[in-house]
Write an enzyme that holds these catalytic residues in place. Sequence first.
Site, mmCIF file in Angstrom:
data_model
loop_
_atom_site.group_PDB
_atom_site.id
_atom_site.type_symbol
_atom_site.label_atom_id
_atom_site.label_comp_id
_atom_site.label_asym_id
_atom_site.label_seq_id
_atom_site.Cartn_x
_atom_site.Cartn_y
_atom_site.Cartn_z
ATOM 1 N N ASP A 103 -1.603 12.106 -4.028
ATOM 2 C CA ASP A 103 -1.598 13.546 -4.288
ATOM 3 C C ASP A 103 -1.972 13.783 -5.743
ATOM 4 O O ASP A 103 -1.312 13.270 -6.648
ATOM 5 C CB ASP A 103 -0.211 14.109 -4.002
ATOM 6 N N THR B 49 -13.136 6.081 4.411
ATOM 7 C CA THR B 49 -12.360 6.837 5.389
ATOM 8 C C THR B 49 -13.080 8.124 5.782
ATOM 9 O O THR B 49 -13.984 8.591 5.083
ATOM 10 C CB THR B 49 -10.973 7.194 4.837
ATOM 11 N N ARG B 50 -12.656 8.700 6.897
ATOM 12 C CA ARG B 50 -13.220 9.968 7.355
ATOM 13 C C ARG B 50 -12.993 11.061 6.315
ATOM 14 O O ARG B 50 -13.897 11.842 6.001
ATOM 15 C CB ARG B 50 -12.573 10.348 8.686
ATOM 16 N N PHE B 51 -11.789 11.096 5.759
ATOM 17 C CA PHE B 51 -11.462 12.081 4.725
ATOM 18 C C PHE B 51 -12.376 11.910 3.511
ATOM 19 O O PHE B 51 -12.919 12.872 2.975
ATOM 20 C CB PHE B 51 -9.997 11.912 4.309
ATOM 21 N N GLU B 52 -12.574 10.671 3.102
ATOM 22 C CA GLU B 52 -13.428 10.395 1.944
ATOM 23 C C GLU B 52 -14.876 10.774 2.233
ATOM 24 O O GLU B 52 -15.560 11.353 1.376
ATOM 25 C CB GLU B 52 -13.329 8.914 1.585
ATOM 26 N N GLU C 162 0.856 -1.184 0.000
ATOM 27 C CA GLU C 162 0.000 0.000 0.000
ATOM 28 C C GLU C 162 0.891 1.232 0.000
ATOM 29 O O GLU C 162 1.730 1.399 0.896
ATOM 30 C CB GLU C 162 -0.923 0.017 1.215
#
Length: 259
Positions: free
Chosen positions: A151, A224-227, A76
């Site tokens: 990124d 995910t939280r970000f997603e 990963e």
Amino acid sequence: MRAKGEPRFPDGPKADPAGSHFERRIRSFQPRRSRVTAGQADALQRLWHKWGLDIDGHGVVDLADLFGNGNPVVLEIGFGMGEATAQMAAADPDTNILAVDVHTPGQGNLLNLADREGLTNIRVGNGDAIILLREMLAPASLDGLRVYFPDPWPKKRHHKRRLIQPEFLTLAASRLKPGAVVHCATDWEPYAEQMLEVFTAHPDFENTRPDGGFAPRPAHRPLTRFEGQGLDKGHVVNDLLFRRVRPGRESGEDRPAGA
């Protein structure tokens, strides 16, 4: 207070493991400097010698020895704070995850999560994933590759810094076993389109989707939280699942790692 030149974590990851040993090139990542919590620092000091790997480019890694078993290994690249990595490791304990990042707080957080949850199938790599692939992994040694939310380098003049490029796929193909799946995800739609184009054109990969398009988020990739925050804002997340379909080219698999 640390003296000048003294390592930040004497028993933890090195600040620049590969040093100047390798040629300078355009980096696909940008190191982030942020505060390391006491818990993360403790995990780095206690667990790095056990579960950490500095990517110095010196010598091929024996993955069975690194994990202490012969289970399949998935690489990963870029794991952020490691929450999704830990969830995937817990859900599939018979698959080893070699998770690579340059973000020190994230490295400490993932080590802390692995220790707290008793996850022995995670190893944390510190440094440049390109050096790891090119110099430290044997041909056909990986059972999968995951690149989640790399990124996007949105400015056109920075597109050359994006990780998913033809040259990267050729290198990755040389280290993947036939049938191994590369799973990418991004919330930057122009980058998703570029990924799809680059993968589709590469002879060593085939789309697992019969329609040749993007895939629904598979159940094994946690939200995910970000997603979730991005989805709440209307962002579109695209997943790509491509399979390694043929033996590597002579310039890839026939050349030993480190040569």
